[in-house]
Scaffold this motif. Structure first.
Motif, mmCIF file in Angstrom:
data_model
loop_
_atom_site.group_PDB
_atom_site.id
_atom_site.type_symbol
_atom_site.label_atom_id
_atom_site.label_comp_id
_atom_site.label_asym_id
_atom_site.label_seq_id
_atom_site.Cartn_x
_atom_site.Cartn_y
_atom_site.Cartn_z
ATOM 1 N N UNK A 102 14.377 -6.888 -9.385
ATOM 2 C CA UNK A 102 15.025 -6.922 -8.069
ATOM 3 C C UNK A 102 15.560 -5.969 -7.883
ATOM 4 N N UNK A 103 16.113 -5.067 -8.530
ATOM 5 C CA UNK A 103 16.886 -4.011 -8.059
ATOM 6 C C UNK A 103 15.244 -2.911 -7.975
ATOM 7 N N UNK A 104 14.155 -3.054 -8.701
ATOM 8 C CA UNK A 104 13.405 -2.321 -7.494
ATOM 9 C C UNK A 104 12.678 -2.347 -6.480
ATOM 10 N N UNK A 157 2.591 -0.144 -12.591
ATOM 11 C CA UNK A 157 3.287 -1.208 -11.724
ATOM 12 C C UNK A 157 2.418 -0.149 -10.141
ATOM 13 N N UNK A 158 2.827 0.984 -9.879
ATOM 14 C CA UNK A 158 2.738 1.837 -8.422
ATOM 15 C C UNK A 158 1.171 1.808 -8.760
ATOM 16 N N UNK A 159 -0.012 1.906 -9.416
ATOM 17 C CA UNK A 159 -1.067 1.335 -10.212
ATOM 18 C C UNK A 159 -1.129 -0.101 -9.463
ATOM 19 N N UNK A 160 -0.954 -0.708 -9.604
ATOM 20 C CA UNK A 160 -1.084 -2.490 -9.315
ATOM 21 C C UNK A 160 -0.824 -2.777 -7.910
ATOM 22 N N UNK A 161 0.183 -2.411 -7.859
ATOM 23 C CA UNK A 161 0.847 -2.751 -6.521
ATOM 24 C C UNK A 161 -0.269 -1.872 -5.657
ATOM 25 N N UNK A 166 4.249 8.274 -1.568
ATOM 26 C CA UNK A 166 4.407 8.978 -3.471
ATOM 27 C C UNK A 166 4.300 8.410 -3.952
ATOM 28 N N UNK A 167 3.995 9.173 -5.297
ATOM 29 C CA UNK A 167 4.414 9.277 -6.262
ATOM 30 C C UNK A 167 5.849 8.894 -6.651
ATOM 31 N N UNK A 168 6.121 10.467 -6.249
ATOM 32 C CA UNK A 168 7.756 10.586 -7.358
ATOM 33 C C UNK A 168 8.538 9.480 -5.588
ATOM 34 N N UNK A 169 8.378 8.841 -5.006
ATOM 35 C CA UNK A 169 9.130 8.322 -4.015
ATOM 36 C C UNK A 169 9.149 7.064 -4.884
ATOM 37 N N UNK A 170 8.044 5.897 -5.390
ATOM 38 C CA UNK A 170 7.979 5.298 -6.475
ATOM 39 C C UNK A 170 8.442 5.490 -7.465
ATOM 40 N N UNK A 171 8.519 6.190 -7.883
ATOM 41 C CA UNK A 171 9.459 6.791 -8.689
ATOM 42 C C UNK A 171 10.508 6.144 -8.942
ATOM 43 N N UNK A 172 11.115 7.124 -7.940
ATOM 44 C CA UNK A 172 12.867 6.841 -7.162
ATOM 45 C C UNK A 172 13.035 5.323 -7.282
ATOM 46 N N UNK A 173 12.102 4.995 -6.587
ATOM 47 C CA UNK A 173 12.118 2.722 -6.936
ATOM 48 C C UNK A 173 12.202 2.202 -7.610
ATOM 49 N N UNK A 182 14.259 -4.316 -4.660
ATOM 50 C CA UNK A 182 15.850 -3.971 -3.669
ATOM 51 C C UNK A 182 15.271 -1.837 -2.967
ATOM 52 N N UNK A 183 15.331 -1.645 -3.780
ATOM 53 C CA UNK A 183 15.331 0.267 -3.550
ATOM 54 C C UNK A 183 13.674 -0.013 -2.651
ATOM 55 N N UNK A 184 12.772 -0.480 -2.895
ATOM 56 C CA UNK A 184 11.590 -0.694 -1.899
ATOM 57 C C UNK A 184 11.772 -0.966 -0.772
ATOM 58 N N UNK A 185 12.718 -2.020 -0.640
ATOM 59 C CA UNK A 185 13.292 -2.617 1.023
ATOM 60 C C UNK A 185 14.020 -1.230 1.465
ATOM 61 N N UNK A 186 14.806 -0.833 0.468
ATOM 62 C CA UNK A 186 15.418 0.456 1.256
ATOM 63 C C UNK A 186 14.530 1.341 2.282
ATOM 64 N N UNK A 187 13.729 1.708 1.468
ATOM 65 C CA UNK A 187 12.470 2.807 1.436
ATOM 66 C C UNK A 187 11.721 2.443 3.051
ATOM 67 N N UNK A 188 11.518 0.968 2.864
ATOM 68 C CA UNK A 188 10.673 0.406 3.831
ATOM 69 C C UNK A 188 10.993 0.199 4.724
ATOM 70 N N UNK A 189 11.921 -0.645 4.795
ATOM 71 C CA UNK A 189 12.797 -1.797 5.420
ATOM 72 C C UNK A 189 11.709 -3.362 5.488
#
Length: 211
Positions: A61-63, A96-100, A83-90, A65-72
């Motif tokens: 859920x923490x991940x 899981x980056x690859x899967x999604x 980017x990979x960097x942005x997703x690591x920050x999420x 929520x970070x993604x929601x903050x990034x994308x809306x």
């Protein structure tokens, strides 16, 4: 035939199971009815389930929520711009980056349609989603149960449900999956609802006692 369940008859299904299984009845007597866990049939829901693979619900859920903050709005087109960097920050792992991304690409291209899934039998849903890397039986089971409200699934790969079943029925820790699946067959055609009772037992039993 596609069989689903809804809030209108949910407690009646719980009562039906309790009448057939004294262990499930004991859960209802001690902890009340389980929540009817549902999620919308969206890309965000599948992302959430993928994030829940092999980690705690809180971490997933923490991940998310970070993604929601990034994308809306968590949409596949927008996800593919990250980017990979942005997703690591999420808090997304490389896997899981690859899967999604694979899921997002399938939805954007039209190779997979979540709307179509609502009209397909369970095994066809399993076939189509299972063709995507990173989406296995556990992920599909949870999607079928939560997003499509399919009524007769037991996710034998779910540790919380399995451990709750072993505890409730006093089964040895080494009990094999085939045995668990066979026992769950006694809850057909409402195995999803029985699983929600198991989850309710698992979560309620872990709560600290009131002082």
């Amino acid at each position: 035939m596609i069989r689903t369940f809804s809030a209108a008859g949910y407690r009646d299904l719980c009562d039906d199971l309790a009448a057939r299984d004294r262990d499930l009845r004991r859960v209802l007597e001690n902890f009340g009815y389980p929540p009817m866990w549902t999620r919308p049939n969206t890309f965000e829901t599948l992302v959430h389930i993928i994030l829940e693979q092999q980690v705690s619900l809180a971490s997933a859920l923490a991940a998310l929520n970070k993604l929601r903050q990034q994308l809306g709005t968590v949409a596949p087109e927008a996800f593919l711009q990250l980017s990979d960097e942005t997703l690591r920050a999420c808090y997304f792992s490389r896997q899981k980056t690859a899967y999604v991304r694979i899921l997002a690409e399938a939805l954007v291209s039209g190779a997979v349609s979540l709307h179509e899934m609502e009209q397909l039998p369970d095994e066809e849903v399993r076939k189509r989603l299972g063709a995507l890397k990173g989406i296995g039986n556990w992920t599909i089971d949870v999607y079928l149960m939560f997003a499509l409200q399919r009524v007769d699934l037991f996710p034998v790969g779910d540790l919380a449900a399995v451990n709750a079943m072993k505890t409730l029925k006093s089964l040895p820790r080494e009990t094999k999956r085939d045995t668990l699946t066979g026992l769950a067959g006694g809850w057909a055609p409402y195995r999803t609802v029985a699983t929600m009772i198991l989850w309710h037992f698992y979560l309620s039993s872990r709560k600290p006692a009131r002082r």
